[in-house]
Motif scaffolding. Structure first.
Motif, PDB file in Angstrom:
ATOM      1  N   ALA A   1      -2.230  -0.901  -8.113  1.00  0.00           N
ATOM      2  CA  ALA A   1      -2.640  -0.852  -6.556  1.00  0.00           C
ATOM      3  C   ALA A   1      -1.810  -1.296  -5.614  1.00  0.00           C
ATOM      4  N   ARG A   2      -1.491  -2.360  -5.553  1.00  0.00           N
ATOM      5  CA  ARG A   2      -0.501  -2.720  -4.764  1.00  0.00           C
ATOM      6  C   ARG A   2       0.990  -2.693  -5.348  1.00  0.00           C
ATOM      7  N   LEU A   3       0.671  -2.587  -6.667  1.00  0.00           N
ATOM      8  CA  LEU A   3       1.936  -2.319  -6.642  1.00  0.00           C
ATOM      9  C   LEU A   3       2.774  -1.208  -6.438  1.00  0.00           C
ATOM     10  N   LEU A   4       2.045  -0.103  -7.315  1.00  0.00           N
ATOM     11  CA  LEU A   4       2.078   1.431  -7.022  1.00  0.00           C
ATOM     12  C   LEU A   4       2.236   1.258  -5.279  1.00  0.00           C
ATOM     13  N   VAL A   5       1.470   0.885  -4.680  1.00  0.00           N
ATOM     14  CA  VAL A   5       1.894   1.287  -2.441  1.00  0.00           C
ATOM     15  C   VAL A   5       3.268   1.060  -2.773  1.00  0.00           C
ATOM     16  N   ARG A   6       3.954  -0.348  -2.762  1.00  0.00           N
ATOM     17  CA  ARG A   6       5.082  -0.760  -2.874  1.00  0.00           C
ATOM     18  C   ARG A   6       5.893   0.139  -3.659  1.00  0.00           C
ATOM     19  N   ILE A   7       5.688   0.640  -4.196  1.00  0.00           N
ATOM     20  CA  ILE A   7       6.614   1.861  -5.461  1.00  0.00           C
ATOM     21  C   ILE A   7       6.612   3.086  -4.186  1.00  0.00           C
ATOM     22  N   SER A   8       5.388   3.840  -3.360  1.00  0.00           N
ATOM     23  CA  SER A   8       5.063   5.049  -2.570  1.00  0.00           C
ATOM     24  C   SER A   8       5.516   4.302  -1.070  1.00  0.00           C
ATOM     25  N   GLU A   9       5.404   2.882  -0.835  1.00  0.00           N
ATOM     26  CA  GLU A   9       6.955   2.964   0.569  1.00  0.00           C
ATOM     27  C   GLU A   9       7.889   2.550   1.153  1.00  0.00           C
TER      28      GLU A   9
ATOM     29  N   ASP B   1      -9.221   1.750 -10.575  1.00  0.00           N
ATOM     30  CA  ASP B   1     -10.881   1.773 -11.007  1.00  0.00           C
ATOM     31  C   ASP B   1     -11.683   2.629 -11.908  1.00  0.00           C
ATOM     32  N   THR B   2     -11.409   4.060 -11.020  1.00  0.00           N
ATOM     33  CA  THR B   2     -12.087   5.128 -11.980  1.00  0.00           C
ATOM     34  C   THR B   2     -11.478   5.790 -12.708  1.00  0.00           C
ATOM     35  N   GLU B   3     -10.318   5.448 -13.192  1.00  0.00           N
ATOM     36  CA  GLU B   3      -9.795   6.010 -14.312  1.00  0.00           C
ATOM     37  C   GLU B   3      -9.972   4.944 -15.523  1.00  0.00           C
ATOM     38  N   ARG B   4     -10.390   3.681 -15.732  1.00  0.00           N
ATOM     39  CA  ARG B   4     -10.770   2.333 -15.560  1.00  0.00           C
ATOM     40  C   ARG B   4     -12.209   2.351 -16.058  1.00  0.00           C
TER      41      ARG B   4
ATOM     42  N   GLU C   1      -0.274  -7.547   6.731  1.00  0.00           N
ATOM     43  CA  GLU C   1      -1.357  -7.841   8.198  1.00  0.00           C
ATOM     44  C   GLU C   1      -1.674  -6.248   8.550  1.00  0.00           C
ATOM     45  N   SER C   2      -1.605  -5.095   7.972  1.00  0.00           N
ATOM     46  CA  SER C   2      -1.048  -3.609   8.219  1.00  0.00           C
ATOM     47  C   SER C   2      -2.960  -3.049   8.009  1.00  0.00           C
ATOM     48  N   ASP C   3      -3.314  -3.156   8.612  1.00  0.00           N
ATOM     49  CA  ASP C   3      -4.284  -2.186   8.306  1.00  0.00           C
ATOM     50  C   ASP C   3      -4.529  -1.167   7.809  1.00  0.00           C
ATOM     51  N   VAL C   4      -3.770  -0.259   7.741  1.00  0.00           N
ATOM     52  CA  VAL C   4      -2.863   0.943   6.871  1.00  0.00           C
ATOM     53  C   VAL C   4      -2.508   0.596   5.450  1.00  0.00           C
ATOM     54  N   GLN C   5      -1.720  -0.374   5.568  1.00  0.00           N
ATOM     55  CA  GLN C   5      -1.830  -0.496   4.253  1.00  0.00           C
ATOM     56  C   GLN C   5      -3.122  -1.253   3.673  1.00  0.00           C
ATOM     57  N   SER C   6      -3.723  -2.018   3.707  1.00  0.00           N
ATOM     58  CA  SER C   6      -4.782  -2.745   3.272  1.00  0.00           C
ATOM     59  C   SER C   6      -5.713  -1.574   3.110  1.00  0.00           C
ATOM     60  N   ARG C   7      -5.855  -0.682   3.688  1.00  0.00           N
ATOM     61  CA  ARG C   7      -6.646   1.007   3.300  1.00  0.00           C
ATOM     62  C   ARG C   7      -5.997   1.860   2.361  1.00  0.00           C
ATOM     63  N   PHE C   8      -4.807   2.056   1.943  1.00  0.00           N
ATOM     64  CA  PHE C   8      -4.277   2.237   1.050  1.00  0.00           C
ATOM     65  C   PHE C   8      -4.524   1.770  -0.028  1.00  0.00           C
ATOM     66  N   VAL C   9      -4.268   0.223   0.020  1.00  0.00           N
ATOM     67  CA  VAL C   9      -4.759   0.040  -1.367  1.00  0.00           C
ATOM     68  C   VAL C   9      -5.574  -0.573  -2.021  1.00  0.00           C
ATOM     69  N   ALA C  10      -6.783  -0.015  -0.982  1.00  0.00           N
ATOM     70  CA  ALA C  10      -8.221   0.130  -1.620  1.00  0.00           C
ATOM     71  C   ALA C  10      -8.396   1.438  -2.194  1.00  0.00           C
ATOM     72  N   ARG C  11      -7.825   2.414  -1.635  1.00  0.00           N
ATOM     73  CA  ARG C  11      -7.821   3.799  -2.205  1.00  0.00           C
ATOM     74  C   ARG C  11      -7.579   3.804  -2.718  1.00  0.00           C
ATOM     75  N   VAL C  12      -5.858   2.756  -3.374  1.00  0.00           N
ATOM     76  CA  VAL C  12      -5.521   3.544  -4.903  1.00  0.00           C
ATOM     77  C   VAL C  12      -6.161   1.983  -5.363  1.00  0.00           C
ATOM     78  N   THR C  13      -6.241   1.185  -5.565  1.00  0.00           N
ATOM     79  CA  THR C  13      -7.207   0.398  -6.530  1.00  0.00           C
ATOM     80  C   THR C  13      -8.608   1.070  -7.056  1.00  0.00           C
ATOM     81  N   ALA C  14      -9.070   1.771  -5.787  1.00  0.00           N
ATOM     82  CA  ALA C  14     -10.897   2.972  -6.422  1.00  0.00           C
ATOM     83  C   ALA C  14     -10.040   3.928  -7.617  1.00  0.00           C
TER      84      ALA C  14
END
Length: 193
Positions: free
Chosen positions: A149-157, A130-133, A114-127
């Motif tokens: 991206a969700r996995l990588l964010v969870r690792i960061s967290e 995607d850029t590299e893909r 539900e976190s705006d911060v996490q959803s924005r972080f996931v969106a940035r990592v997804t981008a």
């Protein structure tokens, strides 16, 4: 993000308070702005919303700085961005002060779906993925860019908040090793046909 002058003034004051390592108190903030709490809440929402905006406003330049000094492409770039971002969070005194002062609120605002911060972080990592893909320098398969991206964010967290989650000391070197293990930056880039 806030757009009215009043909301921006309150946001800037709250951000200054946060960076100074102090708790953002809505009553104190309202008094410093010469308004009542009702006006402040109307401008910026509740304390959690204000804190989320402050946290994200600090995350963006940290992510941008990490991207500027990262490897040029591929998995190595993704590892570098996430490594630098995670390490900067772990080392930021104002951020550690917030985690120590309000651990339950911090985890709720930073790590829940539900976190705006996490959803924005996931969106940035997804981008980023995607850029590299799209450039043909990285393939997230069998995952989608968003799933990875969700996995990588969870690792960061997991490493950033290790002291709150498992009682371990946050360790940027172990975070980098984990990003490298998952992304395998030494692997030959995928070519698209």
């Amino acid at each position: 993000m806030y757009t009215s002058d009043s909301a921006l003034r309150a946001f800037r004051e709250a951000r200054h308070t946060f960076i100074a390592g102090s708790r953002i108190d809505m009553g104190t903030l309202a008094a410093s702005l010469g308004v009542d709490r009702t006006s402040l809440f109307r401008w910026v929402g509740n304390r959690d919303r204000l804190l989320s905006e402050v946290l994200w406003s600090l995350a963006v330049p940290t992510l941008d700085s990490a991207a500027e000094s990262a490897a040029p492409s591929g998995a190595a770039r993704i590892v570098d961005v996430l490594d630098r971002f995670t390490a900067d969070l772990i080392r930021a005194p104002y951020f550690r002060a917030f985690l120590t002062r309000e651990p339950a609120r911090a985890l709720r605002l930073l790590t829940t779906t539900e976190s705006d911060v996490q959803s924005r972080f996931v969106a940035r990592v997804t981008a980023l993925v995607d850029t590299e893909r799209q450039a043909g320098t990285f393939d997230p398969a069998p995952l989608t860019s968003d799933e990875l991206a969700r996995l990588l964010v969870r690792i960061s967290e997991s490493f950033t908040y290790a002291d709150l989650i498992s009682g371990e000391t946050p360790d940027p070197a172990r975070a980098r090793a984990t990003f490298e293990y998952v992304l395998r930056p030494a692997a030959v880039p995928v070519t698209t046909t």
